[in-house]
Scaffold this active site. Structure first.
Site, PDB file in Angstrom:
ATOM      1  N   ASN A   9     -12.688  -6.428   1.230  1.00 33.34           N
ATOM      2  CA  ASN A   9     -11.628  -7.338   0.796  1.00 33.34           C
ATOM      3  C   ASN A   9     -10.741  -7.545   2.020  1.00 33.34           C
ATOM      4  O   ASN A   9      -9.982  -6.663   2.388  1.00 33.34           O
ATOM      5  CB  ASN A   9     -10.847  -6.701  -0.369  1.00 33.34           C
ATOM      6  CG  ASN A   9      -9.610  -7.494  -0.733  1.00 33.34           C
ATOM      7  OD1 ASN A   9      -9.452  -8.648  -0.332  1.00 33.34           O
ATOM      8  ND2 ASN A   9      -8.723  -6.875  -1.502  1.00 33.34           N
ATOM      9  N   TRP A  10     -10.912  -8.702   2.633  1.00 30.89           N
ATOM     10  CA  TRP A  10     -10.195  -8.940   3.896  1.00 30.89           C
ATOM     11  C   TRP A  10      -8.700  -9.198   3.696  1.00 30.89           C
ATOM     12  O   TRP A  10      -7.937  -9.168   4.642  1.00 30.89           O
ATOM     13  CB  TRP A  10     -10.811 -10.131   4.630  1.00 30.89           C
ATOM     14  CG  TRP A  10     -12.152  -9.861   5.243  1.00 30.89           C
ATOM     15  CD1 TRP A  10     -12.963  -8.780   5.026  1.00 30.89           C
ATOM     16  CD2 TRP A  10     -12.845 -10.695   6.177  1.00 30.89           C
ATOM     17  NE1 TRP A  10     -14.112  -8.899   5.764  1.00 30.89           N
ATOM     18  CE2 TRP A  10     -14.067 -10.072   6.485  1.00 30.89           C
ATOM     19  CE3 TRP A  10     -12.554 -11.918   6.783  1.00 30.89           C
ATOM     20  CZ2 TRP A  10     -14.990 -10.613   7.378  1.00 30.89           C
ATOM     21  CZ3 TRP A  10     -13.467 -12.471   7.664  1.00 30.89           C
ATOM     22  CH2 TRP A  10     -14.674 -11.813   7.956  1.00 30.89           C
ATOM     23  N   LYS A  11      -8.312  -9.550   2.464  1.00 32.75           N
ATOM     24  CA  LYS A  11      -6.912  -9.903   2.166  1.00 32.75           C
ATOM     25  C   LYS A  11      -6.474 -11.078   3.049  1.00 32.75           C
ATOM     26  O   LYS A  11      -7.312 -11.919   3.359  1.00 32.75           O
ATOM     27  CB  LYS A  11      -6.011  -8.676   2.332  1.00 32.75           C
ATOM     28  CG  LYS A  11      -6.569  -7.464   1.550  1.00 32.75           C
ATOM     29  CD  LYS A  11      -5.617  -6.336   1.370  1.00 32.75           C
ATOM     30  CE  LYS A  11      -6.303  -5.234   0.578  1.00 32.75           C
ATOM     31  NZ  LYS A  11      -5.415  -4.168   0.169  1.00 32.75           N
ATOM     32  N   HIS A  94      -6.728  -8.675  -8.437  1.00 32.14           N
ATOM     33  CA  HIS A  94      -6.344  -7.605  -7.511  1.00 32.14           C
ATOM     34  C   HIS A  94      -4.876  -7.255  -7.756  1.00 32.14           C
ATOM     35  O   HIS A  94      -4.067  -8.131  -8.079  1.00 32.14           O
ATOM     36  CB  HIS A  94      -6.566  -8.064  -6.064  1.00 32.14           C
ATOM     37  CG  HIS A  94      -6.417  -6.945  -5.087  1.00 32.14           C
ATOM     38  ND1 HIS A  94      -5.192  -6.512  -4.654  1.00 32.14           N
ATOM     39  CD2 HIS A  94      -7.336  -6.148  -4.497  1.00 32.14           C
ATOM     40  CE1 HIS A  94      -5.363  -5.495  -3.829  1.00 32.14           C
ATOM     41  NE2 HIS A  94      -6.653  -5.250  -3.711  1.00 32.14           N
ATOM     42  N   GLU A  96      -2.513  -6.777  -5.817  1.00 29.81           N
ATOM     43  CA  GLU A  96      -1.568  -7.552  -5.004  1.00 29.81           C
ATOM     44  C   GLU A  96      -1.307  -8.914  -5.634  1.00 29.81           C
ATOM     45  O   GLU A  96      -0.193  -9.447  -5.571  1.00 29.81           O
ATOM     46  CB  GLU A  96      -2.101  -7.676  -3.564  1.00 29.81           C
ATOM     47  CG  GLU A  96      -2.001  -6.336  -2.838  1.00 29.81           C
ATOM     48  CD  GLU A  96      -3.053  -6.104  -1.773  1.00 29.81           C
ATOM     49  OE1 GLU A  96      -3.730  -7.061  -1.349  1.00 29.81           O
ATOM     50  OE2 GLU A  96      -3.213  -4.932  -1.360  1.00 29.81           O
ATOM     51  N   GLU A 166      -9.007   0.474  -8.821  1.00 31.71           N
ATOM     52  CA  GLU A 166      -8.200   0.690  -7.619  1.00 31.71           C
ATOM     53  C   GLU A 166      -6.809   1.205  -7.992  1.00 31.71           C
ATOM     54  O   GLU A 166      -5.930   0.406  -8.334  1.00 31.71           O
ATOM     55  CB  GLU A 166      -8.042  -0.631  -6.857  1.00 31.71           C
ATOM     56  CG  GLU A 166      -9.349  -1.231  -6.407  1.00 31.71           C
ATOM     57  CD  GLU A 166      -9.128  -2.185  -5.240  1.00 31.71           C
ATOM     58  OE1 GLU A 166      -9.767  -1.982  -4.201  1.00 31.71           O
ATOM     59  OE2 GLU A 166      -8.298  -3.104  -5.354  1.00 31.71           O
ATOM     60  N   GLY A 172      -4.144   0.892   0.638  1.00 28.95           N
ATOM     61  CA  GLY A 172      -3.473   0.682   1.918  1.00 28.95           C
ATOM     62  C   GLY A 172      -2.550   1.820   2.316  1.00 28.95           C
ATOM     63  O   GLY A 172      -1.740   1.676   3.231  1.00 28.95           O
ATOM     64  N   SER A 212      -8.128   2.908  -0.005  1.00 34.43           N
ATOM     65  CA  SER A 212      -8.254   3.723   1.207  1.00 34.43           C
ATOM     66  C   SER A 212      -9.638   4.345   1.399  1.00 34.43           C
ATOM     67  O   SER A 212      -9.747   5.439   1.954  1.00 34.43           O
ATOM     68  CB  SER A 212      -7.163   4.795   1.262  1.00 34.43           C
ATOM     69  OG  SER A 212      -5.881   4.196   1.262  1.00 34.43           O
ATOM     70  N   GLY A 233     -10.566  -2.381   1.664  1.00 32.24           N
ATOM     71  CA  GLY A 233      -9.625  -3.260   2.342  1.00 32.24           C
ATOM     72  C   GLY A 233      -9.628  -3.019   3.836  1.00 32.24           C
ATOM     73  O   GLY A 233     -10.496  -3.495   4.566  1.00 32.24           O
ATOM     74  N   GLY A 234      -8.668  -2.232   4.297  1.00 35.15           N
ATOM     75  CA  GLY A 234      -8.464  -1.996   5.726  1.00 35.15           C
ATOM     76  C   GLY A 234      -9.731  -1.699   6.518  1.00 35.15           C
ATOM     77  O   GLY A 234      -9.967  -2.289   7.584  1.00 35.15           O
TER      78      GLY A 234
HETATM   79  P1  PGA Z   1      -7.570  -0.407   1.179  1.00 38.13           P
HETATM   80  O1  PGA Z   1      -7.583  -1.673   0.166  1.00 38.13           O
HETATM   81  O2  PGA Z   1      -9.016  -0.007   1.344  1.00 38.13           O
HETATM   82  O3  PGA Z   1      -6.974  -0.945   2.442  1.00 38.13           O
HETATM   83  O4  PGA Z   1      -6.772   0.636   0.536  1.00 38.13           O
HETATM   84  C1  PGA Z   1      -8.415  -1.699  -0.948  1.00 38.13           C
HETATM   85  C2  PGA Z   1      -8.168  -2.958  -1.730  1.00 38.13           C
HETATM   86  O5  PGA Z   1      -7.012  -3.352  -1.891  1.00 38.13           O
HETATM   87  O6  PGA Z   1      -9.129  -3.599  -2.209  1.00 38.13           O
END
Ligand code: PGA
Length: 249
Positions: A9-11, A94, A96, A166, A172, A212, A233-234
């Site tokens: 997930n590049w966001k 998601h 966010e 999640e 994050g 994470s 994500g990251g």
């Molecule tokens: P993260 O993000 O791996 O950076 O914690 C996961 C996500 O939000 O899908």
């Protein structure tokens, strides 16, 4: 046996030209015949990422879409726009988007239904806050998110979708849920699917853990009986993603 699915997930990261660079860098690293590999990228990166991923095992997904077919919805992306360029997956709900863009279980449900209608696999996200975990309402809360998110979804459709668990406190933050915590909730989600539908549906649906995930934590997490891969994500923006996809090598 459920096939593992690892999605990045590049966001809101990477310009279109950076997206091409990243796909090209990761292409050889994410080769793994045992795993479905998806890069969910910003809308403007979708077309160049699809071009760059040609000939590889990478599917390109979207990070969001709207639940109407077309019309006066300035700034939104329709399901047909996604399928027209070959998008197979879309992240829906998601945390966010729930936090910053007012997504609710109800809008998530509308989007899930619309994606399925268009043959796009939803990666439907759920997850509790730290406060909810501390108040011991995690499972109740997740069950509600899952039940409302899947309203009107048939058993045959449900078998094809992906649910991403999640915990918000793990996103994050570098604070991965323990393997036990992640397995426990993913197992409860599968039980909830069995209650809504039946055991066959529960056995078919793929449930990812996200929050994470990194190259070190992935092997243990993905070895759990109810964890069928990860939403990352990251670490999906780095060479590490190759090691995460190849957690079993
Ligand atoms: P993260 O993000 O791996 O950076 O914690 C996961 C996500 O939000 O899908």
């Amino acid at each position: 046996m459920r096939r593992k699915i690892v999605a990045g997930n590049w966001k809101m990261n990477k310009t279109p030209s950076e997206a091409v660079e990243l796909v090209n860098m990761l292409k050889p690293l994410v080769a793994n015949d045992d795993v479905d590999v998806v890069f969910c990228v910003p809308a403007i990166d979708i077309i160049p990422a699809i071009e760059a991923a040609k000939g590889s095992n990478i599917s390109i997904g979207a990070e969001n879409m709207y639940y109407e077919e077309s019309g006066a919805y300035t700034g939104e992306i329709s399901p047909a726009m996604l399928t027209d360029v070959g998008v197979k997956y879309v992240v829906i709900g998601h945390s966010e988007r729930r936090e910053y863009f007012a997504e609710t279980d109800q809008t998530v449900n509308k989007k899930v239904l619309k994606a399925l209608e268009h043959g796009i696999t939803p990666i439907m996200c759920c997850g509790e806050t730290l406060e909810q975990r501390e108040q011991s309402v995690t499972v109740d809360f997740i069950r509600q998110q899952v039940k409302i998110g899947l309203l009107g979804v048939t058993a045959d459709q449900a078998k094809t979708i992906v649910i991403a668990y999640e915990p918000i406190w793990a996103i994050g933050t570098g604070k991965t849920a323990t393997t036990e915590q992640a397995q426990e909730v993913c197992g409860k989600i599968r039980e909830c699917i069995a209650e809504i539908y039946d055991q066959a549906t529960a056995d078919a649906i793929r449930i990812q853990y996200g929050g994470s995930v990194n190259a070190k934590t992935a092997p243990d997490l993905f070895a759990q009986p109810d964890i069928d891969g990860g939403l990352v994500g990251g670490a999906s923006l780095k060479a590490d993603f190759g090691a995460i996809v190849n957690y079993n090598k």
